[in-house]
Design an enzyme around this catalytic site. Structure first.
Site, PDB file in Angstrom:
ATOM      1  N   ASP A   1     -27.104 -34.899 -40.999  1.00 33.29           N
ATOM      2  CA  ASP A   1     -25.824 -34.226 -41.941  1.00 33.29           C
ATOM      3  C   ASP A   1     -26.380 -32.854 -41.830  1.00 33.29           C
ATOM      4  OD1 ASP A   1     -23.680 -33.761 -43.367  1.00 33.29           O
ATOM      5  OD2 ASP A   1     -24.209 -34.999 -45.014  1.00 33.29           O
TER       6      ASP A   1
ATOM      7  N   ASP B   1     -19.985 -32.237 -38.429  1.00 32.12           N
ATOM      8  CA  ASP B   1     -21.183 -32.000 -38.865  1.00 32.12           C
ATOM      9  C   ASP B   1     -22.090 -33.052 -39.323  1.00 32.12           C
ATOM     10  OD1 ASP B   1     -19.838 -33.004 -41.055  1.00 32.12           O
ATOM     11  OD2 ASP B   1     -20.221 -31.526 -42.571  1.00 32.12           O
ATOM     12  N   GLU B   2     -21.965 -34.117 -38.774  1.00 35.14           N
ATOM     13  CA  GLU B   2     -22.699 -35.281 -39.032  1.00 35.14           C
ATOM     14  C   GLU B   2     -22.745 -36.366 -37.880  1.00 35.14           C
ATOM     15  OE1 GLU B   2     -22.128 -38.013 -42.746  1.00 35.14           O
ATOM     16  OE2 GLU B   2     -20.382 -36.609 -43.000  1.00 35.14           O
TER      17      GLU B   2
END
Length: 407
Positions: A8, A104-105
């Site tokens: 993350d 983003d993860e």
């Protein structure tokens, strides 16, 4: 036993902004929408702003009251996509099983990579260092034996940390957490669980599963299994084509609108957004949903199945306006949303007649040309006549709204 990572990127949007502009590094920074267009909410914040209590989703004036020195920057979505792609390129150097969970993860299944590395923890630490050195931002990584606990691990310690949740320690590390911290348990479900006296993940793990099934159906069994570490869900291959259940866009207008012409201009703009994103991956839709929020914040929505599959903006708009015309609307409209559902993969748009098929082919060629021009020059390079006649309704729509699906 599987070795699963959940990576993350810490405060991703704000971290990218601070990386691109070093003068922001030691300031309280938030990425926000435009307050003049009623998009005035906090979209992301850096660690310093987070420590002041700034929350994603709160309105700008409230954030400014908490932190008067807060520096607001507009979002640069093209930059976020660029750096996201670079980060995912690094992940894919370790395994082909990389399943995005947003821009983003993601999860990584590194079980098959153990021959080259000492441990999954070593991979996690190497990834953290590489992304820090090569990209300039930090990530937090959860290491576990399933996806649920790997996600919990990445959330437990931020920023720039590796957290290991193993079969030996998960009861000690996970069970004391609030039940709402576990993936797949939203706010409403968490409230229902608390009403049953289930406050922690330990409470959930030790509840009679029959009670959970009676209350939540099959999801009750899944929650029970997840709390006890029983989850064998695979991490998808990165290049597998995933067809989402639906794709939609919404916008809050700069002012409330009442006329059908203005409504149609907004619907056309939203339909173009949806159509561009669908065509990006070759999807067609078999159903449409129109959502309306009125000036008093009450909501109305309706959907319908389509007689044939579509992915052109004009067809989506026509269907949405048919839905709009099927009801009376007692108040001025503040927000509109257009969603396409029943998605499937296919290059051909099925039509009901030879005439419709010829029309469809013309639209298809036109849409392809529009996509190529906008891909090169941006959305505002071309606009339909309806949008030019009512420019105020699309003042808040920018190139960033036309990004493809989240990874």
């Amino acid at each position: 036993m599987k070795k699963i990572l959940h990576c993350d990127a810490n405060n991703f949007y704000a971290s990218v902004e601070c990386m691109l502009d070093p003068s922001l590094k030691d300031k309280y920074v938030a990425v926000s929408g435009n307050p003049d267009k009623r998009h005035g909410i906090i979209l992301a914040k850096n660690q310093k702003a987070k420590e002041c209590g700034i929350k994603t989703g709160e309105v700008i004036w409230e954030a400014k009251r908490k932190c008067p020195q807060l520096v607001l920057v507009p979002p640069q979505y093209d930059k976020y996509v660029y750096y996201s792609d670079r980060i995912f390129d690094i992940y894919c150097q370790y395994t082909d099983r990389v399943e995005p969970f947003g821009i983003d993860e993601c999860w990584l299944d590194v079980t098959g990579s153990m021959r080259l590395f000492k441990s999954a923890t070593a991979i996690a630490d190497e990834l953290r260092q590489r992304i820090k050195d090569e990209i300039g931002i930090t990530i937090s990584v959860g290491v576990s034996f399933n996806k649920i606990f790997a996600k919990l691990g990445s959330d437990m310690k931020k920023p720039d940390a590796t957290t290991v949740i193993s079969p030996d320690n998960f009861r000690r590390k996970v069970w004391q957490l609030d039940v709402g911290d576990m993936l797949m348990i939203g706010r409403r479900t968490a409230d229902k669980l608390r009403n049953l006296g289930i406050v922690t993940i330990s409470d959930l793990a030790n509840t009679n599963p029959k009670i959970l099934v009676d209350k939540f159906g099959i999801n009750g069994q899944k929650m029970y299994d997840n709390a006890n570490g029983v989850n064998d869900e695979e991490v998808r291959l990165y290049y597998d084509k995933h067809i989402p259940k639906s794709v939609g866009n919404s916008t809050t207008m700069p002012k409330d609108v009442t006329s059908r012409e203005e409504i149609k201009a907004v619907v056309m703009a939203l339909s173009e957004m949806v159509a561009v994103r669908m065509r990006k991956y070759g999807f067609v839709a078999g159903g449409m949903h129109l959502g309306i929020r009125y000036s008093d914040l009450s909501y109305w929505g309706k959907q319908r199945k389509l007689p044939f599959k579509i992915n052109s903006a004009s067809s989506l708009c026509d269907c949405a306006m048919e839905i709009y015309d099927s009801a009376k609307h007692p108040q001025p409209i503040r927000l509109l949303s257009v969603s396409a559902f029943d998605l499937s993969s296919g290059d051909e748009v099925m039509q009901a007649s030879l005439f419709e098929d010829e029309k469809s082919q013309k639209l298809k060629r036109l849409d392809k040309s529009l996509d190529l021009i906008r891909q090169k020059y941006g959305y505002n390079a071309l606009k339909s006549a309806a949008l030019l006649e009512h420019p105020f309704v699309t003042d808040g729509l920018e190139d960033s709204d036309f990004l493809p699906f989240k990874k």
